[in-house]
Design an enzyme around this catalytic site. Structure first.
Site, PDB file in Angstrom:
ATOM      1  N   PRO A 100     -30.677  17.947   4.687  1.00 37.65           N
ATOM      2  CA  PRO A 100     -31.998  18.525   4.927  1.00 37.65           C
ATOM      3  C   PRO A 100     -33.035  17.427   5.178  1.00 37.65           C
ATOM      4  O   PRO A 100     -33.030  16.400   4.491  1.00 37.65           O
ATOM      5  CB  PRO A 100     -32.308  19.293   3.634  1.00 37.65           C
ATOM      6  CG  PRO A 100     -31.053  19.320   2.840  1.00 37.65           C
ATOM      7  CD  PRO A 100     -30.129  18.282   3.373  1.00 37.65           C
ATOM      8  N   GLY A 104     -35.814  14.151   0.397  1.00 37.01           N
ATOM      9  CA  GLY A 104     -35.481  13.161  -0.621  1.00 37.01           C
ATOM     10  C   GLY A 104     -34.009  12.791  -0.623  1.00 37.01           C
ATOM     11  O   GLY A 104     -33.543  12.034  -1.470  1.00 37.01           O
ATOM     12  N   LEU A 105     -33.254  13.312   0.348  1.00 37.53           N
ATOM     13  CA  LEU A 105     -31.811  13.016   0.392  1.00 37.53           C
ATOM     14  C   LEU A 105     -31.462  11.922   1.404  1.00 37.53           C
ATOM     15  O   LEU A 105     -30.296  11.730   1.736  1.00 37.53           O
ATOM     16  CB  LEU A 105     -31.028  14.296   0.723  1.00 37.53           C
ATOM     17  CG  LEU A 105     -30.861  15.270  -0.450  1.00 37.53           C
ATOM     18  CD1 LEU A 105     -30.340  16.617   0.019  1.00 37.53           C
ATOM     19  CD2 LEU A 105     -29.911  14.704  -1.502  1.00 37.53           C
ATOM     20  N   GLY A 106     -32.461  11.243   1.906  1.00 38.23           N
ATOM     21  CA  GLY A 106     -32.206  10.080   2.764  1.00 38.23           C
ATOM     22  C   GLY A 106     -31.771  10.427   4.176  1.00 38.23           C
ATOM     23  O   GLY A 106     -31.040   9.647   4.810  1.00 38.23           O
ATOM     24  N   SER A 107     -32.231  11.562   4.678  1.00 40.25           N
ATOM     25  CA  SER A 107     -31.775  12.003   6.007  1.00 40.25           C
ATOM     26  C   SER A 107     -32.062  10.961   7.108  1.00 40.25           C
ATOM     27  O   SER A 107     -31.182  10.651   7.925  1.00 40.25           O
ATOM     28  CB  SER A 107     -32.397  13.366   6.304  1.00 40.25           C
ATOM     29  OG  SER A 107     -32.998  13.406   7.536  1.00 40.25           O
ATOM     30  N   ALA A 109     -32.519   7.655   6.907  1.00 36.47           N
ATOM     31  CA  ALA A 109     -31.686   6.447   6.778  1.00 36.47           C
ATOM     32  C   ALA A 109     -30.230   6.756   7.129  1.00 36.47           C
ATOM     33  O   ALA A 109     -29.544   5.921   7.729  1.00 36.47           O
ATOM     34  CB  ALA A 109     -31.784   5.893   5.352  1.00 36.47           C
ATOM     35  N   ALA A 110     -29.770   7.958   6.792  1.00 34.86           N
ATOM     36  CA  ALA A 110     -28.371   8.310   7.090  1.00 34.86           C
ATOM     37  C   ALA A 110     -28.164   8.461   8.600  1.00 34.86           C
ATOM     38  O   ALA A 110     -27.160   8.001   9.145  1.00 34.86           O
ATOM     39  CB  ALA A 110     -27.989   9.599   6.365  1.00 34.86           C
ATOM     40  N   ASP A 151     -32.944   3.149   0.027  1.00 36.35           N
ATOM     41  CA  ASP A 151     -32.233   4.207   0.766  1.00 36.35           C
ATOM     42  C   ASP A 151     -31.213   3.617   1.737  1.00 36.35           C
ATOM     43  O   ASP A 151     -30.043   4.007   1.739  1.00 36.35           O
ATOM     44  CB  ASP A 151     -33.226   5.089   1.548  1.00 36.35           C
ATOM     45  CG  ASP A 151     -34.051   5.982   0.649  1.00 36.35           C
ATOM     46  OD1 ASP A 151     -34.018   5.778  -0.580  1.00 36.35           O
ATOM     47  OD2 ASP A 151     -34.742   6.886   1.162  1.00 36.35           O
TER      48      ASP A 151
HETATM   49  C1  MEV Z   1     -37.813   7.162  -1.525  1.00 37.31           C
HETATM   50  O1  MEV Z   1     -36.467   7.599  -1.379  1.00 37.31           O
HETATM   51  C2  MEV Z   1     -37.988   6.387  -2.778  1.00 37.31           C
HETATM   52  C3  MEV Z   1     -39.349   5.753  -3.021  1.00 37.31           C
HETATM   53  O2  MEV Z   1     -39.198   4.927  -4.171  1.00 37.31           O
HETATM   54  C4  MEV Z   1     -39.826   4.934  -1.848  1.00 37.31           C
HETATM   55  C5  MEV Z   1     -39.027   3.670  -1.613  1.00 37.31           C
HETATM   56  O3  MEV Z   1     -38.270   3.220  -2.484  1.00 37.31           O
HETATM   57  O4  MEV Z   1     -39.177   3.099  -0.513  1.00 37.31           O
HETATM   58  C6  MEV Z   1     -40.403   6.802  -3.350  1.00 37.31           C
END
Ligand code: MEV
Length: 312
Positions: A100, A104-107, A109-110, A151
């Site tokens: 998704p 917050g699941l790193g889409s 970067a993946a 990430d």
């Molecule tokens: C994002 O996945 C995590 C944060 O700590 C930002 C970062 O580390 O760049 C909020």
């Protein structure tokens, strides 16, 4: 150059401890989530056709030669070509992802990782995780401004990591595998915006925020010991403590808090928001026997999706 299609995949990720504090030099822990992934496939195209990038999930078709410099997909391809001193190939690069977006699941970067790996393989130069991570970090800067690098690192290495900005990556040995539920609020977590807001708040009240970050760093260090020695009981309360600090940091939301509370009340050993916050995910540590019950409760509490993963 490969004549048959070449494919690479990259997993999602969650941060177990230390989000936000990691931007300010504190240690953090992240693990890959293999239940979701981004996949890139490169097919050879007729001579002279150049590189086309197709992101079918979001209905995008990018002609590399005419793409804006800041387009993250074209930028990932450009970074890979420059690194390998390679010319633009005649190829079609197709991206698909089950991760998704903005959750917050790193889409982001993946997707960059899968693209970089597949393109490099297609050009006959498969890359090492350290090389991929470095290239993807450049693209993360387009997405997020000032990313810590956690990430791209956890996704490139596909292993649990103990990460401190600017230091060599440390792989984390998991003493005893443990189960996590990841519950998605279905609401976006705009990382760049939230990280910027935290930065401005810290500029106004450095001592207060640095004290919060120090405590988060101490928790991550303690959690590392517990994970390595297989002391899962200790992890739950550390997650709870980390969540309280994230509330104090101002990055939680009523829905995130509600999901965390639901997980705890239905038997989770601990729970916290994960990633930048506001929206995105919570993670809950569960014993296998309780996983189904907690997952059901999270869905009833309006989680858009619940993923179960084993950290090992
Ligand atoms: C994002 O996945 C995590 C944060 O700590 C930002 C970062 O580390 O760049 C909020």
């Amino acid at each position: 150059m490969a004549s048959t299609p070449v494919r690479s995949s990259a997993p999602g990720k969650v941060i177990l401890f230390g989000e936000h504090a990691v931007v300010y030099g504190q240690p953090a822990i992240a693990v890959p989530v293999t239940q979701v992934k981004a996949t890139a496939t490169v097919d050879a195209a007729p001579a002279g056709s150049g590189l086309t990038i197709v992101a079918s999930d979001i209905g995008e078709r990018i002609v590399f030669a005419r793409a804006p410099k800041k387009d993250p997909l074209a930028a990932a391809a450009q970074a890979t070509l420059s690194y390998l001193s390679a010319r633009e190939p005649d190829a079609t690069l197709t991206i698909k992802s089950t991760i998704p977006i903005s959750s917050g699941l790193g889409s982001g970067a993946a997707v960059s990782t899968a693209l970089t790996c597949a393109l490099a393989k297609f050009l006959g130069h498969p890359l090492e995780p350290a090389e991929v991570s470095k290239l993807v970090y450049k693209i993360e800067k387009i997405h997020h401004g000032t990313p810590s690098g956690i990430d791209n690192t956890v996704i490139a290495y596909e292993k649990p990591i103990y990460f401190t900005r600017g230091e060599p990556v440390e792989r984390l040995n998991v003493g005893e595998p443990f189960t996590l539920l990841i519950a998605d609020t279905g609401k976006p977590s705009p990382t760049k915006k939230i990280v910027d807001r935290v930065r401005r708040a810290r500029e106004r009240e450095a001592a207060h925020y640095d004290a919060l970050f120090d405590q988060m760093g101490d928790i991550a260090a303690e959690a590392r010991g517990a994970i390595e020695s297989g002391d899962i009981e200790t992890l739950g309360p550390l997650m709870d403590e980390n969540h309280e600090l994230l509330i104090e940091l101002g990055v939680s939301s009523s829905l995130l808090d509600e999901l965390v509370e639901t997980a705890r009340l239905t038997g989770a050993l601990g729970a916290k928001l994960s990633g930048a916050g506001q929206g995105g995910n919570i993670i809950a540590l569960v014993e296998d026997d309780f996983a189904e019950e907690v997952a059901e409760a999270l869905k009833e509490a309006e989680a858009a999706q619940v993923i179960q993963t084993k950290v090992r």
